[in-house]
Scaffold this motif. Structure first.
Motif, PDB file in Angstrom:
ATOM      1  N   HIS A 114       0.625  -1.137   0.092  1.00 17.06           N
ATOM      2  CA  HIS A 114      -0.019  -0.086   0.093  1.00 17.06           C
ATOM      3  C   HIS A 114       1.010   0.799  -0.136  1.00 17.06           C
ATOM      4  O   HIS A 114       1.577   1.433   0.794  1.00 17.06           O
ATOM      5  N   SER A 115       0.800   2.094  -1.128  1.00 18.26           N
ATOM      6  CA  SER A 115       1.662   2.974  -0.995  1.00 18.26           C
ATOM      7  C   SER A 115       1.685   4.473  -0.117  1.00 18.26           C
ATOM      8  O   SER A 115       2.712   5.179   0.218  1.00 18.26           O
ATOM      9  N   ALA A 186      -1.918   6.026  -4.345  1.00 17.74           N
ATOM     10  CA  ALA A 186      -2.436   4.882  -5.783  1.00 17.74           C
ATOM     11  C   ALA A 186      -3.030   5.331  -6.767  1.00 17.74           C
ATOM     12  O   ALA A 186      -3.096   5.060  -7.409  1.00 17.74           O
ATOM     13  N   PHE A 236      -8.436   2.289 -11.064  1.00 12.16           N
ATOM     14  CA  PHE A 236      -7.236   1.844 -10.384  1.00 12.16           C
ATOM     15  C   PHE A 236      -8.036   1.164  -8.938  1.00 12.16           C
ATOM     16  O   PHE A 236      -8.444   1.421  -8.334  1.00 12.16           O
ATOM     17  N   TYR A 314       2.735 -10.267  -8.711  1.00 14.13           N
ATOM     18  CA  TYR A 314       3.028  -9.901  -7.172  1.00 14.13           C
ATOM     19  C   TYR A 314       3.883 -10.427  -6.690  1.00 14.13           C
ATOM     20  O   TYR A 314       4.790 -10.525  -5.927  1.00 14.13           O
TER      21      TYR A 314
HETATM   22  C1  PHB Z   1      -0.306   0.946  -3.925  1.00 12.04           C
HETATM   23  O1  PHB Z   1      -1.407   1.163  -3.617  1.00 12.04           O
HETATM   24  O2  PHB Z   1       0.173   1.478  -4.449  1.00 12.04           O
HETATM   25  C2  PHB Z   1      -1.468   0.211  -4.597  1.00 12.04           C
HETATM   26  C3  PHB Z   1      -1.093  -1.085  -4.358  1.00 12.04           C
HETATM   27  C4  PHB Z   1      -1.762  -2.312  -4.853  1.00 12.04           C
HETATM   28  C5  PHB Z   1      -1.690  -2.217  -6.373  1.00 12.04           C
HETATM   29  C6  PHB Z   1      -0.935  -1.656  -6.832  1.00 12.04           C
HETATM   30  C7  PHB Z   1      -0.540  -0.554  -6.296  1.00 12.04           C
HETATM   31  O3  PHB Z   1      -1.864  -3.575  -7.122  1.00 12.04           O
END
Ligand code: PHB
Length: 400
Positions: A114-115, A186, A236, A314
């Motif tokens: 998580h960003s 994100a 997203f 992942y």
């Molecule tokens: C992110 O929070 O950067 C993030 C989380 C899940 C993803 C891709 C980016 O699949």
């Protein structure tokens, strides 16, 4: 002060060495004159619960797989893993990262997904000068304004797949778009990147729709999309949230009227759950099914064998994070105190990834091909290279 900070062995490590009956040769960093070198402490800070739980699990499993395949050691030293569930919870990010650095004295921080949590980890790694390897989160600042010699990312920046999808959508003749996401780094970075690629190609964004993370009550957003009637939606979402969004989008009757696209996270690791609702969807990502390279075939077979599950992006990122660490640690023969050389070895590494070989930019982010994929059954099938060797602009990074 902690061992990783000073380049000297910690008192605790020395005592541990003595207790094990080993002698100490002055301040030789991590090796003892007689007996075994101390274990390398690797802190895995990932979401093992919550909407991103499956992502964290695949990263963890594939990270360990890469190391097991190389004899289970880093630069000749055994490993001690310290595992911490960050719950994809930004409010706990700093405390959690501090626990690993200060209490557990890890040599390497590995995480996260998580960003928002990532930003807390970046701060802790910067304050303590701890080596940080990012296996997913695309937060641009980590390889932008906050880039640093001790911070590396083996995954992507949020800009990379988003920009590529915007470019492709415009090339395919779409004109009016809406973007939909969670309102956190994100989501906003990914949708901004899409907007950049899309508007450069002549498209226009009519509306930006957000929900707080990790809410999944999408009905209100879907009603708005139906009213706006754009040419396409770019979303997203990831993990459980992505599975539900794509199903809800189809159930609302939008699937055949308004094309839904996204960065590949929207359909990676989620297709079993999404079933018919995802068929035919186009996404862009640095990984795809059917890439037809030997490394990918071997990796997917090994991951299946080790876990009983199919690999996804992942898993690939977890595997490559470990490959990057292996390259660094073999470059210094396990001596974590040779920090400059360790960083140099990681910077120079060419990662033989299941996604295709990649190198790192000066900002420590992968320079990589972004693929266009199309959902068929339970696969995100490779269609074409959307953008070749795409580097994040790394705006604000002083190393770039
Ligand atoms: C992110 O929070 O950067 C993030 C989380 C899940 C993803 C891709 C980016 O699949």
């Amino acid at each position: 002060m902690a061992n990783h900070d000073t380049g000297r062995p910690s008192r605790r490590r020395i005592l541990k060495g003595l207790a094990a009956g080993t002698a100490i040769a002055g301040f030789v960093p991590t090796r003892f004159a007689i007996g075994q070198p101390a274990k390398v402490r690797v802190g895995l800070m990932l979401p093992y619960t919550g909407t991103y739980a499956a992502l964290g699990k695949n990263i963890d499993d594939a990270f360990r797989l890469a190391i097991t395949e190389k004899g289970g050691k880093l630069g000749g030293r055994d490993i001690e893993y310290v595992v911490l569930d960050d719950e994809a919870e930004p409010a706990k990010g700093a405390d959690n990262a501090n626990k690993l650095v200060t209490r557990d004295k890890v040599d390497f921080l590995v995480g996260t997904v998580h960003s928002g949590v990532q930003m807390a980890m970046v701060k802790v790694a910067t304050d303590n000068n701890t080596m940080l390897l990012i296996p997913n989160a695309g937060a641009q600042a980590a390889t932008g304004p906050l880039c640093a010699p001790n911070i590396f990312r083996a995954s992507f920046s949020n800009w990379q797949p988003g920009f590529a999808m915007g470019k492709v959508a415009a090339e395919q003749g779409k004109k009016r778009g809406v973007v939909i996401s969670w309102d956190y780094a994100a989501g906003t970075e990914s949708t901004d990147a899409f907007k950049e690629g899309f508007t450069k190609g002549g498209g226009k964004i009519e509306k930006e729709l957000f929900l707080p993370f990790p809410e999944v009550e999408f009905q209100k957003l879907l009603t708005q999309i139906a009213e706006i009637k754009p040419d396409l939606g770019y979303a997203f979402y990831a993990g459980d949230g992505a599975a539900k969004f794509v199903k809800d989008y189809a159930a609302a009757g939008l699937k055949d009227k308004i094309e839904l696209v996204g960065p590949g996270f929207l359909t990676d690791g989620t297709l079993q759950a999404q079933g018919d609702s995802a068929q035919g969807m186009q996404t862009t990502l640095h990984y795809a099914d059917g890439l037809d390279n030997a490394k990918d075939k071997a990796f997917r077979a090994a991951f299946r064998q080790a876990t009983g599950r199919e690999a996804d992006v992942y898993a690939v990122q977890g595997y490559d994070t470990a490959q990057l660490l292996l390259a660094g640690m073999s470059g210094v023969k396990g001596d974590t105190c040779a920090r400059k050389e360790l960083i140099g070895a990681m910077e120079k590494a060419e990662i033989d990834s299941p996604r295709g070989k990649f190198t790192l930019s000066k900002a420590h982010n992968p320079v990589q091909d972004i693929y266009l994929r199309k959902v068929s059954g339970t696969q995100n099938r490779y269609v074409s290279v959307a953008v070749k060797a795409l580097a994040d602009p790394a705006t604000g990074c002083k190393m770039a």
